[in-house]
Design an enzyme around this catalytic site. Structure first.
Site, PDB file in Angstrom:
ATOM      1  N   ALA A 174      42.926  34.592  61.092  1.00 43.34           N
ATOM      2  CA  ALA A 174      42.646  34.630  62.530  1.00 43.34           C
ATOM      3  C   ALA A 174      41.174  34.427  62.849  1.00 43.34           C
ATOM      4  O   ALA A 174      40.841  34.076  63.989  1.00 43.34           O
ATOM      5  CB  ALA A 174      43.113  35.965  63.113  1.00 43.34           C
ATOM      6  N   ASP A 175      40.289  34.617  61.867  1.00 44.46           N
ATOM      7  CA  ASP A 175      38.856  34.497  62.127  1.00 44.46           C
ATOM      8  C   ASP A 175      38.161  33.924  60.896  1.00 44.46           C
ATOM      9  O   ASP A 175      37.335  34.583  60.268  1.00 44.46           O
ATOM     10  CB  ASP A 175      38.272  35.859  62.494  1.00 44.46           C
ATOM     11  CG  ASP A 175      36.824  35.759  62.977  1.00 44.46           C
ATOM     12  OD1 ASP A 175      36.389  34.649  63.347  1.00 44.46           O
ATOM     13  OD2 ASP A 175      36.135  36.793  62.988  1.00 44.46           O
ATOM     14  N   LEU A 176      38.488  32.690  60.572  1.00 44.41           N
ATOM     15  CA  LEU A 176      37.912  32.062  59.386  1.00 44.41           C
ATOM     16  C   LEU A 176      36.496  31.591  59.715  1.00 44.41           C
ATOM     17  O   LEU A 176      36.275  30.469  60.151  1.00 44.41           O
ATOM     18  CB  LEU A 176      38.766  30.888  58.920  1.00 44.41           C
ATOM     19  CG  LEU A 176      38.342  30.280  57.575  1.00 44.41           C
ATOM     20  CD1 LEU A 176      38.475  31.306  56.455  1.00 44.41           C
ATOM     21  CD2 LEU A 176      39.167  29.035  57.257  1.00 44.41           C
ATOM     22  N   ASN A 177      35.534  32.479  59.524  1.00 47.54           N
ATOM     23  CA  ASN A 177      34.133  32.123  59.743  1.00 47.54           C
ATOM     24  C   ASN A 177      33.357  32.280  58.445  1.00 47.54           C
ATOM     25  O   ASN A 177      33.886  32.750  57.437  1.00 47.54           O
ATOM     26  CB  ASN A 177      33.528  32.955  60.880  1.00 47.54           C
ATOM     27  CG  ASN A 177      33.443  34.432  60.541  1.00 47.54           C
ATOM     28  OD1 ASN A 177      32.818  34.843  59.565  1.00 47.54           O
ATOM     29  ND2 ASN A 177      34.094  35.262  61.362  1.00 47.54           N
ATOM     30  N   ASN A 180      33.233  35.454  56.321  1.00 42.75           N
ATOM     31  CA  ASN A 180      34.465  35.944  55.701  1.00 42.75           C
ATOM     32  C   ASN A 180      34.850  35.202  54.430  1.00 42.75           C
ATOM     33  O   ASN A 180      35.989  35.323  53.963  1.00 42.75           O
ATOM     34  CB  ASN A 180      35.606  35.901  56.717  1.00 42.75           C
ATOM     35  CG  ASN A 180      35.429  36.954  57.793  1.00 42.75           C
ATOM     36  OD1 ASN A 180      34.775  37.971  57.574  1.00 42.75           O
ATOM     37  ND2 ASN A 180      35.989  36.711  58.972  1.00 42.75           N
TER      38      ASN A 180
END
Length: 249
Positions: A174-177, A180
């Protein structure tokens, strides 16, 4: 992911401020305590994580090994009035229990992730608070940290291969930055922070959204580097991703 698992333990609790439960890995600990999810309980053995996130994580030295304690916190404007409460929709749909089980599921599929130790929620009325304890990785740096320094040898190709492995397993992050994705000096990588992620049938749409989010992240966090330089490096990541994807493993 909510079926019976003989390696999962579940402990309910009640105190003056509410009631809740702890889901934990029986191969790591035999019993769990709600106190574990307060940094104050650990005293000098807890120190804040100073990069990425929203300020709700601590490195903790525990009897069951080095761990990361992370509270679930809201971001954006809503955080000004509600920092850490979520609408109750059942224990299996709490952020902490869902992430605990998702991490275990993708680990079984071969995706490198820090293993969860225990997950907690405390319910108060129609709202709940949550936190999770995860194993701590030694001597790692994020892609964000590595990519912001020219000539630092950021592991772009390994990042692409790592993401492809996750996508092959069906992990929609949901938050592939860039915060991470963690790597050790040998280039070995791990995916972290699977909160709100899902297991899906691999499909083009969500995979491309993951990659687009990561691209925006590395451009935003590029430091003194030029956008063109970062775009060239991201093309290396994408090339490695595509090669792994086409091979099917």
């Amino acid at each position: 992911m909510t079926g019976y698992d003989a390696t999962e333990g579940l402990t309910p609790f009640r105190d003056d401020s509410g009631y809740g439960a702890i889901l934990f890995d029986l191969t790591r600990v035999r019993q769990a305590s709600a106190d574990w999810f307060s940094p104050a309980y650990w005293g000098e053995r807890a120190r804040p994580v100073d990069s990425g996130g929203r300020g709700g994580a601590w490195f903790v030295e525990t009897p069951f090994g080095p761990a990361v304690l992370r509270r679930y916190l809201r971001g954006g404007l809503v955080a000004q009035v509600n920092r850490d409460r979520y609408l109750w929709r059942g224990s299996n749909r709490t952020r902490s229990f869902a992430e605990f089980r998702l991490i275990r599921a993708v680990a079984e599929k071969g995706v490198p992730v820090p293993r969860p130790i225990a997950a907690y929620y405390r319910r108060v009325g129609l709202r709940y608070q949550a936190a999770i304890l995860l194993e701590r990785l030694d001597n790692v740096r994020s892609l964000a940290d590595r990519a912001s320094v020219a000539g630092d040898g950021a592991p772009w190709e390994e990042a692409g291969r790592l993401i492809a492995r996750g996508h092959r397993a069906g992990l929609d992050h949901a938050d592939l930055n860039a915060h991470n994705l963690l790597f050790n000096p040998a280039g070995q990588g791990w995916v972290i922070d699977l909160d709100r992620g899902e297991l899906r049938i691999p499909a083009t749409g969500w995979r491309e959204r993951n990659l687009a989010r990561l691209r925006r992240s590395v451009l935003k966090l590029r430091g003194d580097r030029t956008a063109d330089a970062v775009e060239r490096d991201f093309a290396r990541l994408r090339g490695a991703y595509d090669r792994i994807w086409e091979r099917g493993y």
